[in-house]
Enzyme design. Structure first.
Site, PDB file in Angstrom:
ATOM      1  N   GLU A  58       1.438 -12.059  -1.387  1.00  0.00           N
ATOM      2  CA  GLU A  58       2.872 -12.019  -1.930  1.00  0.00           C
ATOM      3  C   GLU A  58       3.263 -13.432  -2.552  1.00  0.00           C
ATOM      4  OE1 GLU A  58       5.449  -9.536  -1.807  1.00  0.00           O
ATOM      5  OE2 GLU A  58       3.941  -8.171  -1.403  1.00  0.00           O
TER       6      GLU A  58
ATOM      7  N   CYS B 168      -5.344  -1.344   3.009  1.00  0.00           N
ATOM      8  CA  CYS B 168      -3.936  -2.103   2.653  1.00  0.00           C
ATOM      9  C   CYS B 168      -3.962  -2.284   1.339  1.00  0.00           C
ATOM     10  CB  CYS B 168      -3.917  -3.461   3.323  1.00  0.00           C
ATOM     11  SG  CYS B 168      -2.494  -4.299   2.708  1.00  0.00           S
ATOM     12  N   THR B 169      -2.927  -1.819   0.764  1.00  0.00           N
ATOM     13  CA  THR B 169      -3.078  -1.949  -0.869  1.00  0.00           C
ATOM     14  C   THR B 169      -2.915  -3.258  -1.535  1.00  0.00           C
ATOM     15  OG1 THR B 169      -0.674  -1.379  -0.746  1.00  0.00           O
ATOM     16  CG2 THR B 169      -2.054   0.651  -1.145  1.00  0.00           C
ATOM     17  N   HIS B 170      -2.622  -4.276  -0.459  1.00  0.00           N
ATOM     18  CA  HIS B 170      -2.519  -5.611  -0.978  1.00  0.00           C
ATOM     19  C   HIS B 170      -4.171  -6.087  -1.198  1.00  0.00           C
ATOM     20  CE1 HIS B 170       1.643  -5.588  -0.216  1.00  0.00           C
ATOM     21  NE2 HIS B 170       1.869  -6.912  -0.614  1.00  0.00           N
TER      22      HIS B 170
ATOM     23  N   ASP C 260       5.970   0.656  -1.887  1.00  0.00           N
ATOM     24  CA  ASP C 260       5.151  -0.444  -1.191  1.00  0.00           C
ATOM     25  C   ASP C 260       6.094  -1.319  -0.542  1.00  0.00           C
ATOM     26  OD1 ASP C 260       2.796  -1.445   0.006  1.00  0.00           O
ATOM     27  OD2 ASP C 260       2.902  -3.054  -1.581  1.00  0.00           O
ATOM     28  N   SER C 261       5.567  -2.068   0.303  1.00  0.00           N
ATOM     29  CA  SER C 261       6.446  -3.110   0.808  1.00  0.00           C
ATOM     30  C   SER C 261       6.746  -4.378  -0.149  1.00  0.00           C
ATOM     31  CB  SER C 261       5.632  -3.864   1.973  1.00  0.00           C
ATOM     32  OG  SER C 261       4.282  -4.369   1.670  1.00  0.00           O
TER      33      SER C 261
ATOM     34  N   CYS D 245       1.367   2.670   0.266  1.00  0.00           N
ATOM     35  CA  CYS D 245       1.501   1.442   1.374  1.00  0.00           C
ATOM     36  C   CYS D 245       0.906   2.243   2.647  1.00  0.00           C
ATOM     37  CB  CYS D 245       2.881   0.923   1.794  1.00  0.00           C
ATOM     38  SG  CYS D 245       2.924  -0.122   3.136  1.00  0.00           S
TER      39      CYS D 245
ATOM     40  N   GLY E  80       3.619  -5.147   7.945  1.00  0.00           N
ATOM     41  CA  GLY E  80       2.436  -4.964   8.806  1.00  0.00           C
ATOM     42  C   GLY E  80       2.647  -5.492  10.352  1.00  0.00           C
TER      43      GLY E  80
HETATM   44  N1  DGL Z   1       0.689  -2.780   1.061  1.00  0.00           N
HETATM   45  C1  DGL Z   1       0.928  -2.516   2.194  1.00  0.00           C
HETATM   46  C2  DGL Z   1      -0.118  -1.696   3.260  1.00  0.00           C
HETATM   47  O1  DGL Z   1      -1.107  -0.862   2.335  1.00  0.00           O
HETATM   48  C3  DGL Z   1       1.133  -3.950   3.268  1.00  0.00           C
HETATM   49  C4  DGL Z   1       1.930  -3.921   4.497  1.00  0.00           C
HETATM   50  C5  DGL Z   1       2.808  -5.310   4.736  1.00  0.00           C
HETATM   51  O2  DGL Z   1       3.781  -5.397   4.035  1.00  0.00           O
HETATM   52  O3  DGL Z   1       2.077  -5.928   5.557  1.00  0.00           O
HETATM   53  O4  DGL Z   1      -0.235  -1.579   4.175  1.00  0.00           O
END
Ligand code: DGL
Length: 294
Positions: free
Chosen positions: A165, A197-199, A9-10, A73, A42
């Site tokens: 984050e 979004c996984t966040h 992921d990011s 992600c 994103g």
């Molecule tokens: N967790 C990422 C997703 O699912 C986040 C992307 C980001 O870093 O903006 O899209």
């Protein structure tokens, strides 16, 4: 099959998927890379995110010998999924298709929403996935109501990832932002909202507060974990209990950013497994990947 499952992921978001995979498949070794040194993905052009996704995926394959890659992600999946599927020598599992299935199952009215990064929403990945979802969307409502057509409202939520984050998952600032960004899905009167979004599961309380308790918040993590299990089982790649009894599953977590922050915040979000977080250097991988791809 002792090779690990690879995941990236990011940053911290994919830990929501890692949690679900660890819980469902406790015997499996896991290697997770969070590209915290280059988040957020994103707002970046999809071509740039595609390059990052290739580096991460090939690093997992070449350096860690993973038996499958989980693109944890949405933005990276929207940018690179099809290329990764055709290039990588191992199965690739993403969060978009499993999340969409869970969303379509959760609705009774057929009015559904998805929120994600600017990259994910503008890519049209969810719009396409809902249109081609193999669940019969005219009969799939979890409420069991037949004859429901699914209408998707999509909204980008720039800024949400940055809050997570920074370790900020509640408070007036994020509530005000959420009120504004969630207005389109609220106005569409959705009864199920996919956190695309996984966040975002870390912001579930704030999102639920804005949307109201009558709206089901759908998280792709559990459905993705089930897909990982099914894909590995179909290929006879699951690690069995006897192997795990002899050698307990190892979970490695790497970050391209500040390791002490990754261990600290990651430990709070996922658990003590993050204590021994390691550094991942994307500059080194780049040469290997280019060499492999030519
Ligand atoms: N967790 C990422 C997703 O699912 C986040 C992307 C980001 O870093 O903006 O899209």
């Amino acid at each position: 099959m002792d090779r690990p499952i690879g995941m990236f992921d990011s940053g911290f978001g994919g830990l929501t998927v890692a949690r679900a995979v660890i819980d469902l498949l406790p015997h499996e070794h896991l290697v997770y890379i969070g590209d915290t040194g280059r988040y957020p993905y994103g707002p970046r052009p999809l071509a740039e995110v595609r390059g990052f996704a290739h580096q991460l995926a090939w690093s997992l394959v070449k350096e860690f010998d993973v038996k499958a890659v989980v693109v944890a992600c949405n933005t990276a999946a929207a940018a690179a999924l099809h290329e990764l599927e055709s290039e990588l020598p191992v199965p690739v599992i993403d969060v978009v298709a499993p999340g969409t299935r869970a969303l379509v199952r959760a609705t009774s009215t057929g009015r559904v929403g998805v929120i994600g990064t600017v990259g994910t929403i503008t890519s049209g990945a969810y719009q396409r996935e809902v249109a081609s979802c193999d669940i019969d969307t005219t009969t799939a409502g979890a409420g069991g109501r037949a004859g429901v057509d699914v209408v998707l409202t999509a909204a980008a939520c720039p800024g949400f990832v940055e809050f997570v984050e920074r370790g900020q998952t509640s408070g007036p600032e994020i509530e005000i932002l959420a009120e504004r960004l969630l207005a389109p899905v609220k106005e569409a009167d959705v009864d199920a909202l996919l956190l695309g979004c996984t966040h975002y599961p870390y912001l579930a309380e704030v999102i639920a507060g804005v949307m109201g308790r009558q709206v089901a918040l759908v998280n792709s993590a559990d459905e993705t974990a089930r897909e990982v299990r099914d894909v590995l089982a179909a290929r006879k790649l699951l690690r069995d209990a006897a192997a795990a009894a002899a050698e307990p599953a190892e979970h490695r977590f790497l970050s391209s950013g500040d390791i002490s922050w990754f261990a600290d915040l990651g430990g709070r979000l996922l658990g003590p497994e993050l204590r021994d977080a390691e550094q991942w250097h994307h500059e080194i991988v780049h040469a290997t990947v280019s060499e492999h791809r030519t």
